[in-house]
Enzyme design. Structure first.
Site, PDB file in Angstrom:
ATOM      1  N   GLU A 114       0.840  -1.193   0.000  1.00 47.64           N
ATOM      2  CA  GLU A 114       0.000   0.000   0.000  1.00 47.64           C
ATOM      3  C   GLU A 114       0.877   1.245   0.000  1.00 47.64           C
ATOM      4  O   GLU A 114       2.105   1.163   0.172  1.00 47.64           O
ATOM      5  CB  GLU A 114      -0.945  -0.012   1.204  1.00 47.64           C
ATOM      6  CG  GLU A 114      -1.946  -1.159   1.143  1.00 47.64           C
ATOM      7  CD  GLU A 114      -2.914  -1.173   2.316  1.00 47.64           C
ATOM      8  OE1 GLU A 114      -2.702  -0.406   3.271  1.00 47.64           O
ATOM      9  OE2 GLU A 114      -3.871  -1.959   2.272  1.00 47.64           O
ATOM     10  N   HIS A 238      -8.941  10.152   3.835  1.00 47.36           N
ATOM     11  CA  HIS A 238      -8.673   9.062   2.896  1.00 47.36           C
ATOM     12  C   HIS A 238      -8.901   9.581   1.488  1.00 47.36           C
ATOM     13  O   HIS A 238      -9.915  10.217   1.211  1.00 47.36           O
ATOM     14  CB  HIS A 238      -9.594   7.869   3.168  1.00 47.36           C
ATOM     15  CG  HIS A 238      -9.118   6.613   2.522  1.00 47.36           C
ATOM     16  ND1 HIS A 238      -9.196   6.407   1.161  1.00 47.36           N
ATOM     17  CD2 HIS A 238      -8.526   5.505   3.038  1.00 47.36           C
ATOM     18  CE1 HIS A 238      -8.683   5.222   0.871  1.00 47.36           C
ATOM     19  NE2 HIS A 238      -8.270   4.658   1.993  1.00 47.36           N
ATOM     20  N   ARG A 285      -0.921   8.999   1.962  1.00 53.72           N
ATOM     21  CA  ARG A 285      -2.298   9.455   1.805  1.00 53.72           C
ATOM     22  C   ARG A 285      -2.446  10.973   1.795  1.00 53.72           C
ATOM     23  O   ARG A 285      -3.289  11.512   1.085  1.00 53.72           O
ATOM     24  CB  ARG A 285      -3.164   8.864   2.915  1.00 53.72           C
ATOM     25  CG  ARG A 285      -3.416   7.380   2.755  1.00 53.72           C
ATOM     26  CD  ARG A 285      -4.206   6.833   3.920  1.00 53.72           C
ATOM     27  NE  ARG A 285      -4.506   5.425   3.720  1.00 53.72           N
ATOM     28  CZ  ARG A 285      -5.150   4.675   4.600  1.00 53.72           C
ATOM     29  NH1 ARG A 285      -5.541   5.186   5.747  1.00 53.72           N
ATOM     30  NH2 ARG A 285      -5.394   3.408   4.346  1.00 53.72           N
ATOM     31  N   HIS A 348     -11.061  10.403   7.605  1.00 52.15           N
ATOM     32  CA  HIS A 348     -10.870   8.960   7.741  1.00 52.15           C
ATOM     33  C   HIS A 348     -10.258   8.522   9.059  1.00 52.15           C
ATOM     34  O   HIS A 348     -10.675   7.525   9.638  1.00 52.15           O
ATOM     35  CB  HIS A 348      -9.992   8.476   6.586  1.00 52.15           C
ATOM     36  CG  HIS A 348      -9.725   7.010   6.567  1.00 52.15           C
ATOM     37  ND1 HIS A 348     -10.733   6.067   6.474  1.00 52.15           N
ATOM     38  CD2 HIS A 348      -8.561   6.298   6.639  1.00 52.15           C
ATOM     39  CE1 HIS A 348     -10.205   4.854   6.474  1.00 52.15           C
ATOM     40  NE2 HIS A 348      -8.891   4.959   6.591  1.00 52.15           N
TER      41      HIS A 348
END
Length: 531
Positions: A114, A238, A285, A348
């Site tokens: 990720e 997010h 992010r 988020h």
């Protein structure tokens, strides 16, 4: 339920709370409170997975450095090392509880990658890891004879010395007052130790990926009881939440970008992320969210596209079955194997929270905190993907182990006053609560969002102060309700977020302000102390 004496109270029934409960000495009676259903917290919503060094080519040092880089240097290295080094054991415990992590072809488990990670180190259960973890922990807790799971109990305030029949200034927590969602009755639940595992505060914003209950309850309660809070300005947005005005917010996992998903401009199909960061879609992010926000504002559009349709359909459906099924439903109608997904950033994750040490201890004796409610030093200025459930597992166990080791030093609670409703009445103006709830979420979105300015933050602070005065007056005159409790906590936490954001005169990690765009040479925590 009636007033009840446990030996340990756990407030929150997600990964942190249930891990803590399962780690407590099995001879001690533990009460686990959930504000809704036991499975209703954020853990069950987690799609991506859990980060841990499990691959032959990976190292603890690499995971530590990735976490520190994502956190923009604000992380506490000792905390990062503690969590990373305990991660493999945490995964093993989940596997022993029956979590069916995806198997690899040659290796034991399939590991995905990720944003912000330099290696494949994310164990997962397809794209519904959180749900599998929640179910395994919940099953183990339900089968434990000394753990009582209590749904629909909404915590109001922590019990301290000032609530004793002989009030004192003793800095100790002995449980909580909580209201039963179904009956409206307020109960006193006491214990020698209390663990906060209540999650974050992302519902302070208009758009959020989190369940409705993410209203900062534990942070607000701990603050009112006398705990410090830290780094509340760092709120992770997010990058990819489904954009559909008629559908409840739905997160599109980070792992989709890790497996080749590309962010594109809808009108032209341009892949734009390389213009903002050489890592493209695999940038942390905060960078991806700001890039999307920039394109939305620059072009005056409502969403961008996330496109993985260039991958084989079988690959997409095997890796993201939950997302594919949800998007294919008639109310959305997106075939992820053939077309892009409209996405927009959404609040988020709360990186700040109640200050804790490596044992999960707070400033108050008998009070521990674990997971998103806490500020452990792990995340710094920005959480690295898939370190969140990991933090819950490691610190939930750390708190329980410290309670066990120091049980003899935790005094029993004194006589505590029952909840007093003699001077309040039922409200006939619930519209005030609902209006103020909406007002908070709107101005937090407009003034305390992905990109900030001092003027916007000052406007937000003025509104928070007015709403705090209104809410406290309302709270003092009417019986508590779930919505009133959440509103009171949202007002408190929003004020802490805005004050923290105003105090930081730089742009670091998730806090980006046009008035102070540069990074200061030294990374310093923002710590707010109760008066």
């Amino acid at each position: 339920m009636a007033d009840h004496a446990f030996e340990v109270i756990v407030i929150g029934s997600g990964a942190a709370g249930l891990t803590a409960a399962l780690g407590i000495d099995p001879h001690l009676k533990v009460g686990v409170l959930a504000k809704g259903e036991i499975s209703g917290g954020s853990t069950a919503w987690a799609q991506g997975g859990i980060a841990a060094v499990l691959d032959v080519g990976d190292t603890f040092e690499s995971h530590i450095e990735d976490t520190m880089i994502a956190g923009a240097g604000l992380n506490d290295r000792a905390s990062v090392e503690f969590v990373v080094e305990n991660a493999p054991a945490a995964i093993e415990r989940l596997a022993e509880l029956g979590v069916p992590f995806n198997r690899g072809e040659a290796e034991r488990w399939h590991l995905t990658r990720e944003g912000g990670h330099s290696h494949r180190r994310i164990v997962h259960v397809a794209d519904a890891t959180g749900w599998a973890v929640q179910q395994a922990l919940e099953k183990a807790a339900a089968e434990h004879p000394n753990i009582t799971l209590i749904p629909n109990m909404i915590a109001i305030d922590l019990v301290t010395g000032r609530h004793a029949e002989q009030p004192s200034e003793e800095r100790h927590v002995w449980g909580v007052y909580a209201v039963d969602r179904e009956t409206g009755r307020v109960s006193l639940l006491t214990g020698r130790a209390t663990v906060l595992a209540t999650g974050g505060a992302s519902r302070a914003w208009l758009y959020s990926t989190n369940p409705r209950g993410s209203t900062g309850d534990g942070i607000a309660m701990a603050w009112r009881a006398g705990c410090r809070v830290s780094n509340m300005e760092f709120n992770q947005f997010h990058p990819t939440c489904l954009y559909n005005p008629d559908v409840k917010n739905f997160l599109i996992t980070e792992a989709m970008r890790g497996e080749g998903g590309v962010l594109k401009i809808p009108s032209s199909g341009e892949a734009f992320m390389k213009r903002f960061d050489p890592r493209g879609e695999l940038a942390p992010r905060d960078i991806v969210a700001r890039a999307i926000d920039h394109e939305l504002k620059r072009l005056g559009i409502d969403f961008v596209h996330l496109d993985i349709s260039h991958r084989e359909p079988d690959f997409i459906l095997s890796h993201f079955p939950t997302i594919a099924e949800r998007l294919a439903k008639s109310d959305i109608g997106v075939d992820v194997t053939k077309e892009p997904i409209p996405v927009v950033p959404a609040a988020h994750y709360t990186c700040g929270g109640v200050v804790v040490d490596l044992d999960g201890k707070t400033d108050l004796d008998g009070l521990y905190a674990a997971g998103e409610v806490s500020e452990s030093g792990l995340h710094g200025a920005n959480r690295l993907a898939s370190n969140s459930v990991l933090e819950c597992l490691v610190f939930g166990l750390a708190a329980s182990r410290h309670i066990n080791a120091n049980w003899g030093d935790l005094p029993p609670p004194p006589a505590i006053r029952p909840w007093d409703e003699s001077r309040v009445t039922h409200s006939d103006e619930e519209v005030v609560v609902h209006h103020n709830w909406q007002e908070i979420r709107r101005f937090m979105w407009d003034y305390v969002g992905i990109v900030r300015t001092t003027k916007r933050l000052e406007r937000a602070l003025n509104r928070v102060n007015l709403l705090r005065q209104e809410t406290e007056e309302y709270y003092g005159h009417f019986r508590v309700t779930p919505d009133l409790i959440e509103l009171r906590n949202l007002v408190e936490v929003s004020g802490l977020i805005v004050r923290s954001a105003l105090a930081r005169k730089e742009s670091r990690g998730l806090h980006y302000t046009l008035d102070y765009p540069d990074l200061l040479p030294e990374a310093v925590d923002t710590v707010i102390e109760p008066a």
